[in-house]
Design an enzyme around this catalytic site. Structure first.
Site, PDB file in Angstrom:
ATOM      1  N   ALA A 182       0.551  -1.036   0.189  1.00 21.12           N
ATOM      2  CA  ALA A 182       0.084   0.097  -0.021  1.00 21.12           C
ATOM      3  C   ALA A 182       0.568   1.213   0.009  1.00 21.12           C
ATOM      4  CB  ALA A 182      -1.521  -0.197   0.944  1.00 21.12           C
ATOM      5  N   ALA A 183       1.641   1.551   0.595  1.00 22.92           N
ATOM      6  CA  ALA A 183       2.743   2.458   0.541  1.00 22.92           C
ATOM      7  C   ALA A 183       3.191   3.392  -0.821  1.00 22.92           C
ATOM      8  CB  ALA A 183       3.955   2.221   1.376  1.00 22.92           C
ATOM      9  N   PRO A 184       2.278   4.241  -0.846  1.00 21.47           N
ATOM     10  CA  PRO A 184       2.928   5.246   0.011  1.00 21.47           C
ATOM     11  C   PRO A 184       1.641   5.568   0.694  1.00 21.47           C
ATOM     12  CG  PRO A 184       3.947   6.349  -2.171  1.00 21.47           C
ATOM     13  CD  PRO A 184       3.182   4.601  -1.835  1.00 21.47           C
ATOM     14  N   GLY A 185       0.666   5.471   0.011  1.00 18.61           N
ATOM     15  CA  GLY A 185      -0.985   5.171   0.208  1.00 18.61           C
ATOM     16  C   GLY A 185      -1.941   5.922  -0.613  1.00 18.61           C
ATOM     17  N   GLY A 186      -1.301   6.729  -1.761  1.00 19.32           N
ATOM     18  CA  GLY A 186      -2.586   6.634  -2.936  1.00 19.32           C
ATOM     19  C   GLY A 186      -3.284   6.231  -3.120  1.00 19.32           C
ATOM     20  N   LYS A 187      -3.282   4.900  -3.669  1.00 20.72           N
ATOM     21  CA  LYS A 187      -4.144   4.017  -3.727  1.00 20.72           C
ATOM     22  C   LYS A 187      -5.467   3.024  -2.398  1.00 20.72           C
ATOM     23  CE  LYS A 187      -2.181   2.290  -7.952  1.00 20.72           C
ATOM     24  NZ  LYS A 187      -1.250   2.806  -8.384  1.00 20.72           N
ATOM     25  N   ASP A 191       1.997  -2.508   4.022  1.00 29.90           N
ATOM     26  CA  ASP A 191       3.686  -2.784   3.525  1.00 29.90           C
ATOM     27  C   ASP A 191       4.782  -3.637   4.009  1.00 29.90           C
ATOM     28  OD1 ASP A 191       4.321  -1.324   0.451  1.00 29.90           O
ATOM     29  OD2 ASP A 191       6.147  -0.984   1.925  1.00 29.90           O
ATOM     30  N   ASP A 249       5.207  -8.388   5.157  1.00 29.81           N
ATOM     31  CA  ASP A 249       6.518  -9.323   3.681  1.00 29.81           C
ATOM     32  C   ASP A 249       5.717 -10.419   3.434  1.00 29.81           C
ATOM     33  OD1 ASP A 249       8.616  -9.838   2.373  1.00 29.81           O
ATOM     34  OD2 ASP A 249       9.915  -9.226   3.343  1.00 29.81           O
ATOM     35  N   CYS A 280       3.638  -1.013 -12.656  1.00 27.32           N
ATOM     36  CA  CYS A 280       3.477   0.437 -13.411  1.00 27.32           C
ATOM     37  C   CYS A 280       4.819   0.238 -14.184  1.00 27.32           C
ATOM     38  CB  CYS A 280       4.162   1.639 -12.186  1.00 27.32           C
ATOM     39  SG  CYS A 280       5.444   1.631 -11.648  1.00 27.32           S
TER      40      CYS A 280
END
Length: 416
Positions: free
Chosen positions: A244-249, A267, A294, A368
């Site tokens: 998830a980091a840094p958290g935008g989604k 994360d 992890d 990405c």
């Protein structure tokens, strides 16, 4: 003098980057945070540092034409800075030469000065040589990337992709509907440009620091929305954001869920988990449980029970080949073996996540990357291993076709 300070920051960043143990953005952020540069000079330092990294092979190509012998590291970095200003930024030649030479040590000053003035005299010759050079030199991309993209996308698309990677990236933001609305945000920030194809996103011409601090928006490329929209989390559901980091989604999913339900955001890196928690708090997310985990190494925690999630997002670690214009030095860290190694890591995480999905639930696998080995082929392998998974949609964003950062997302349904 202010520009000289900006040049000094860029020069220091290049020296630090050459050591090879830190990413370029972290190096630059640390140097800028310790400087007193004004906004315009910070932007100039950033343009110099990132511009040199984007054009590294081209700059060294020109240096080799100017001198066939060996060059010490300090002089090479200064020549790269000077040539980038002269031939890429089109900085007035007297300023580019004088200010760059001023950064040189006494022992290398005359050499750097002579080389840059020779480049000025031979400018037309150097430019013609660059125009005739292979794509790998002309656009500063590793040859193995050029070869694989040419096989996958064709020569014209590969050339367009390389040109895209060398552009400075515009800044986009997602309007956070947990705090405000697109109409209200635009009313307060009329200089922002709405994106008709992405109604929750705007293009920024300046950074709205106060709005960011309040959580009204989040810096995010529109291509990142593909995975979240495909997943379609609903209010009241139990949702897992596995990386998830840094958290935008995660923030976007919480907004779509209207802060109703439960969102587990994980994360593996403790520092990134701390940043994730801070970002979600600032965005007004009230339904998140943030956890360090992890997937490749740790046993499942109690909150990660089998068949407990309606929706799972795996935004997997990848080679980042769709976002090379933003992750400027990533192209120089990639190795051919990464395209074999990363799919195995991605599948390892997928194998841990699939059993956590409820029957009838949906999992979105996203990257990405623009590489088939990390995208379609990973999805095919996962469905072969888990026959109850059925693909229910796919989105891909290619920079040279769609005009945004590259991304891939596939939606898998648990049909069991």
């Amino acid at each position: 003098m202010a520009h000289q300070s900006a040049r000094a920051i860029a020069f220091a960043a290049l020296r630090e980057w050459r050591r090879g143990d830190r990413f370029g953005d972290a190096i630059l952020q640390a140097l800028l945070s310790g400087s007193a540069l004004a906004g315009s000079d910070r932007a100039f330092a950033t343009e110099l540092f990132y511009g040199v990294l984007r054009n590294l092979t081209l700059l060294d190509f020109w240096i080799a034409l100017l001198r066939s012998g060996s060059i010490d590291d300090e002089s090479r970095d200064l020549l790269r800075l000077g040539l980038y200003q002269m031939f890429c930024l089109r900085t007035p030649s007297h300023a580019a030469v004088f200010e760059t030479v001023e950064l040189a040590s006494r022992r290398s000053r005359s050499f750097v000065n002579a080389m840059l003035r020779s480049a000025l005299r031979r400018a037309e010759e150097l430019q013609q040589a660059a125009d005739a050079a292979p794509l790998t030199s002309r656009t500063s991309h590793p040859g193995f990337l050029i070869e694989r993209w040419t096989r996958t996308f064709g020569a014209d698309a590969t050339s367009a992709l390389c040109e895209w990677d060398n552009q400075s990236a515009p800044v986009y933001a997602r309007v956070n509907t947990l705090r405000t609305s697109p109409a209200e945000f635009l009313a307060h920030h009329p200089e922002s440009e709405p994106l008709p194809s992405h109604p929750l996103f705007v293009r920024l011409t300046s950074i709205p620091a106060e709005a960011l601090g309040r959580g009204d928006c989040y810096i995010q490329d529109p291509s990142t929305s593909a995975a979240v929209e495909l997943l379609g989390p609903q209010p009241g559901q139990t949702v897992l954001d596995a990386c998830a980091a840094p958290g935008g989604k995660s923030g976007f999913m919480a907004a779509l869920m209207q802060n109703r339900g439960e969102l587990v955001a994980c994360d593996r890196d403790p520092a990134r988990v701390e940043k994730l928690a801070g970002n979600l708090e600032r965005l007004g997310v009230q339904i998140a449980r943030v956890a360090q985990h992890d997937w490749a190494a740790q046993p499942l925690a109690e909150e990660l029970a089998p068949r407990s999630f309606d929706r799972i997002l795996l935004d997997a670690p990848c080679t980042n080949t769709g976002v090379l214009r933003r992750r400027v030095d990533a192209r120089w860290r990639l190795q051919p073996n990464d395209f074999k190694r990363m799919p195995e890591e991605q599948l390892t995480i997928l194998r841990r996540l699939v059993p956590l999905l409820k029957p009838g639930g949906a999992l979105v696998y996203s990257t990405c990357s623009i590489e088939p080995e990390e995208n379609e082929q990973v999805v095919s392998r996962a469905m072969a291993e888990f026959p109850f998974l059925r693909q229910d949609g796919e989105r891909s964003v290619l920079p040279f076709r769609d005009g945004y950062d590259g991304a891939f997302a596939a939606r898998l349904l648990h049909a069991g």
